[in-house]
Design an enzyme around this catalytic site. Sequence first.
Site, mmCIF file in Angstrom:
data_model
loop_
_atom_site.group_PDB
_atom_site.id
_atom_site.type_symbol
_atom_site.label_atom_id
_atom_site.label_comp_id
_atom_site.label_asym_id
_atom_site.label_seq_id
_atom_site.Cartn_x
_atom_site.Cartn_y
_atom_site.Cartn_z
ATOM 1 N N THR A 136 76.095 2.485 107.282
ATOM 2 C CA THR A 136 76.971 3.265 108.162
ATOM 3 C C THR A 136 78.291 3.600 107.463
ATOM 4 O O THR A 136 78.761 2.830 106.606
ATOM 5 C CB THR A 136 77.262 2.451 109.446
ATOM 6 O OG1 THR A 136 78.351 3.044 110.134
ATOM 7 C CG2 THR A 136 77.640 1.003 109.143
ATOM 8 N N GLU A 138 80.994 3.189 108.774
ATOM 9 C CA GLU A 138 81.993 2.208 109.246
ATOM 10 C C GLU A 138 82.331 1.161 108.191
ATOM 11 O O GLU A 138 83.337 0.473 108.308
ATOM 12 C CB GLU A 138 81.500 1.501 110.515
ATOM 13 C CG GLU A 138 81.378 2.438 111.679
ATOM 14 C CD GLU A 138 81.362 1.743 113.040
ATOM 15 O OE1 GLU A 138 81.726 0.562 113.126
ATOM 16 O OE2 GLU A 138 80.980 2.408 114.007
ATOM 17 N N TYR A 160 80.635 -6.040 113.564
ATOM 18 C CA TYR A 160 79.467 -5.188 113.263
ATOM 19 C C TYR A 160 79.582 -4.596 111.860
ATOM 20 O O TYR A 160 78.678 -4.748 111.032
ATOM 21 C CB TYR A 160 79.335 -4.061 114.304
ATOM 22 C CG TYR A 160 78.475 -2.906 113.823
ATOM 23 C CD1 TYR A 160 77.093 -3.058 113.691
ATOM 24 C CD2 TYR A 160 79.036 -1.669 113.473
ATOM 25 C CE1 TYR A 160 76.296 -2.000 113.225
ATOM 26 C CE2 TYR A 160 78.253 -0.616 113.018
ATOM 27 C CZ TYR A 160 76.886 -0.786 112.892
ATOM 28 O OH TYR A 160 76.109 0.247 112.431
ATOM 29 N N LYS A 164 77.370 -5.102 108.369
ATOM 30 C CA LYS A 164 76.686 -4.020 107.644
ATOM 31 C C LYS A 164 77.185 -3.953 106.192
ATOM 32 O O LYS A 164 76.402 -3.717 105.279
ATOM 33 C CB LYS A 164 76.926 -2.674 108.344
ATOM 34 C CG LYS A 164 76.289 -2.542 109.711
ATOM 35 C CD LYS A 164 74.771 -2.576 109.715
ATOM 36 C CE LYS A 164 74.126 -1.351 109.115
ATOM 37 N NZ LYS A 164 72.640 -1.385 109.258
HETATM 38 P P1 NAD Z 1 69.654 0.685 117.954
HETATM 39 O O1 NAD Z 1 70.483 -0.450 118.439
HETATM 40 O O2 NAD Z 1 69.367 1.818 118.881
HETATM 41 O O3 NAD Z 1 68.235 0.127 117.468
HETATM 42 C C1 NAD Z 1 68.104 -1.049 116.716
HETATM 43 C C2 NAD Z 1 66.634 -1.446 116.710
HETATM 44 O O4 NAD Z 1 66.513 -2.641 115.905
HETATM 45 C C3 NAD Z 1 66.075 -1.801 118.096
HETATM 46 O O5 NAD Z 1 64.801 -1.230 118.258
HETATM 47 C C4 NAD Z 1 65.988 -3.326 118.081
HETATM 48 O O6 NAD Z 1 64.945 -3.835 118.903
HETATM 49 C C5 NAD Z 1 65.714 -3.582 116.601
HETATM 50 N N1 NAD Z 1 66.127 -4.946 116.195
HETATM 51 C C6 NAD Z 1 67.304 -5.557 116.454
HETATM 52 N N2 NAD Z 1 67.306 -6.799 115.934
HETATM 53 C C7 NAD Z 1 66.110 -6.959 115.301
HETATM 54 C C8 NAD Z 1 65.532 -8.010 114.555
HETATM 55 N N3 NAD Z 1 66.173 -9.171 114.355
HETATM 56 N N4 NAD Z 1 64.297 -7.831 114.040
HETATM 57 C C9 NAD Z 1 63.624 -6.661 114.243
HETATM 58 N N5 NAD Z 1 64.123 -5.636 114.952
HETATM 59 C C10 NAD Z 1 65.358 -5.768 115.474
HETATM 60 O O7 NAD Z 1 70.345 1.181 116.626
HETATM 61 P P2 NAD Z 1 70.452 2.666 116.024
HETATM 62 O O8 NAD Z 1 71.643 3.333 116.575
HETATM 63 O O9 NAD Z 1 69.139 3.302 116.081
HETATM 64 O O10 NAD Z 1 70.795 2.310 114.503
HETATM 65 C C11 NAD Z 1 69.764 2.105 113.554
HETATM 66 C C12 NAD Z 1 70.393 1.786 112.204
HETATM 67 O O11 NAD Z 1 71.233 2.848 111.790
HETATM 68 C C13 NAD Z 1 71.278 0.530 112.230
HETATM 69 O O12 NAD Z 1 71.069 -0.150 111.032
HETATM 70 C C14 NAD Z 1 72.689 1.083 112.293
HETATM 71 O O13 NAD Z 1 73.599 0.208 111.694
HETATM 72 C C15 NAD Z 1 72.537 2.362 111.498
HETATM 73 N N6 NAD Z 1 73.453 3.453 111.841
HETATM 74 C C16 NAD Z 1 73.595 3.853 113.150
HETATM 75 C C17 NAD Z 1 74.413 4.936 113.444
HETATM 76 C C18 NAD Z 1 74.586 5.447 114.851
HETATM 77 O O14 NAD Z 1 75.443 6.300 115.083
HETATM 78 N N7 NAD Z 1 73.816 4.982 115.822
HETATM 79 C C19 NAD Z 1 75.096 5.598 112.407
HETATM 80 C C20 NAD Z 1 74.939 5.147 111.089
HETATM 81 C C21 NAD Z 1 74.104 4.090 110.821
HETATM 82 O O1 DAU Z 2 80.017 5.649 112.492
HETATM 83 C C1 DAU Z 2 78.704 5.177 112.621
HETATM 84 C C2 DAU Z 2 78.643 4.180 113.744
HETATM 85 O O2 DAU Z 2 78.760 4.927 114.953
HETATM 86 C C3 DAU Z 2 77.370 3.340 113.753
HETATM 87 O O3 DAU Z 2 77.351 2.544 112.596
HETATM 88 C C4 DAU Z 2 77.296 2.463 115.003
HETATM 89 O O4 DAU Z 2 76.045 1.790 115.044
HETATM 90 C C5 DAU Z 2 77.441 3.346 116.223
HETATM 91 O O5 DAU Z 2 77.453 2.544 117.381
HETATM 92 C C6 DAU Z 2 78.707 4.179 116.139
HETATM 93 O O6 DAU Z 2 79.891 3.334 116.266
HETATM 94 P P1 DAU Z 2 81.150 3.767 117.166
HETATM 95 O O7 DAU Z 2 81.899 2.560 117.521
HETATM 96 O O8 DAU Z 2 81.892 4.878 116.523
HETATM 97 O O9 DAU Z 2 80.340 4.388 118.429
HETATM 98 P P2 DAU Z 2 80.583 4.283 120.005
HETATM 99 O O10 DAU Z 2 79.636 5.262 120.643
HETATM 100 O O11 DAU Z 2 80.561 2.876 120.486
HETATM 101 O O12 DAU Z 2 82.058 4.840 120.178
HETATM 102 C C7 DAU Z 2 82.423 6.142 119.753
HETATM 103 C C8 DAU Z 2 83.915 6.303 120.036
HETATM 104 O O13 DAU Z 2 84.095 6.367 121.465
HETATM 105 C C9 DAU Z 2 84.771 5.155 119.565
HETATM 106 O O14 DAU Z 2 86.022 5.653 119.117
HETATM 107 C C10 DAU Z 2 84.987 4.304 120.806
HETATM 108 C C11 DAU Z 2 84.968 5.319 121.921
HETATM 109 N N1 DAU Z 2 84.434 4.860 123.226
HETATM 110 C C12 DAU Z 2 83.212 4.264 123.242
HETATM 111 C C13 DAU Z 2 82.661 3.826 124.412
HETATM 112 C C14 DAU Z 2 81.310 3.154 124.431
HETATM 113 C C15 DAU Z 2 85.157 5.080 124.405
HETATM 114 O O15 DAU Z 2 86.257 5.655 124.384
HETATM 115 N N2 DAU Z 2 84.595 4.658 125.567
HETATM 116 C C16 DAU Z 2 83.393 4.020 125.636
HETATM 117 O O16 DAU Z 2 82.979 3.622 126.752
#
Ligand code: NAD
Ligand code: DAU
Length: 369
Positions: A136, A138, A160, A164
Amino acid sequence: MEDKVIIITGGAGFIGTNFVRMISKNALDSKIIVIDLLTYAGNIENIKDLIDSKKIIFIQCDISNTQKIFDIFDQYNPEYIINFAAESHVDRSILDSRKFIETNVLGTQTLLEAARRNWTVDNGFKDDVMYLQVSTDEVYGSIEKGYFTEKNPLDPHSPYSASKASADLLVKSYFDTYGFPAVITRCSNNYGPYQFPEKLIPLIINNIVSGKKLPVYGDGKNIRDWIHVSDHCNAIIDILNKSNSGETYNIGSNTEWNNIDLVRLIIKVVRAEMEKNDGFQKYSKFSPNEITENLIEFVKDRPGHDKRYAIDSTKIMEVIGWKPKIFFEKGLRDTVHWYLSNQQWVKKIVSGEYKKYYKQMYERREVLK
Ligand code: NAD
Ligand code: DAU
């Protein structure tokens, strides 16, 4: 990625589901194995049709369970590993960081070790194998001006992002120490279908539908760079097809929004979708004319809240030839439409553990004047 055995971890979560659905259409000759523990964030329903039609093999397993993971690798001899599995929500890591270390750090170490064991041959590693760590933006921390490149030092601030960053360093250490074939991707904030409604965009859509206030942390001026999940998934496929080992790639789309402007835009889009489609109104607690900015509530900020994420994606564009295709306003409209069309999916998710989480995270949170 023709004719390969591909292990995808976390394939029942948000990005994993989108990736598995995409790759099961593209890599028809490959064997696709999904490993997922099915935590609160994993939903087997997302990929059930692919399991039933035998397009993928599903194994429920914790990625930090060494014996089970070694057995799976021995049984299937994968050529590609794509590690999406993680605890992924910053707010939850602030409540309790333990699982983040177990899954994100120890889980990554377990997968690396399983692959190292399985891929080792006399003179190094098998040919044509690759481990891809989904990381990520982050891990770089917050930046006031300019953009992070892959050369910037890691400076994570939440439990978190610290977990990572630790995983990234482990992957790098395997490449540096053993010459282990691995790449790391660092993507910005994803949006799109199947995202768990604890994250900002689906949370706001769901709160509007369920007649709740819209919580914006602090002054709402924090900035995120949004990318459609399908652009992220395409980037990963392109990297697997074209990258050398040992590389790290930023994946972003230069689409910066501050949170308050984004929440205002979501309100407009949800209202417009409701006005266009009578069918959507039956699920909503509010009528379209009640869906206004008056629903916004500024609440106590997230501790350690990173101000701005912004990455430079020149490397993946120049070296791999990838670029994002989805224009944000269109992607957001489609996403809102998806959530309004898939209310059964949403209702099921928000009925159980989510209620407890929502109460703990929001119900007693201070409302700012
Ligand atoms: P998510 O939370 O929606 O999904 C995570 C999945 O991992 C779930 O299906 C959960 O059951 C599984 N999981 C959790 N713990 C586990 C374990 N111990 N063993 C096996 N499976 C397990 O997450 P996401 O948003 O789809 O993110 C996926 C990946 O991408 C993560 O590594 C996250 O750090 C990375 N990422 C996410 C974002 C974002 O914006 N969501 C951005 C950049 C990177
Ligand atoms: O940048 C990549 C990351 O983006 C991933 O690695 C993470 O897995 C993913 O969760 C996401 O992290 P953020 O913390 O940026 O996402 P989130 O949706 O939690 O929040 C986005 C922004 O919105 C952040 O500045 C916090 C704010 N926020 C979030 C929530 C849930 C609010 O203001 N209100 C809320 O209720």
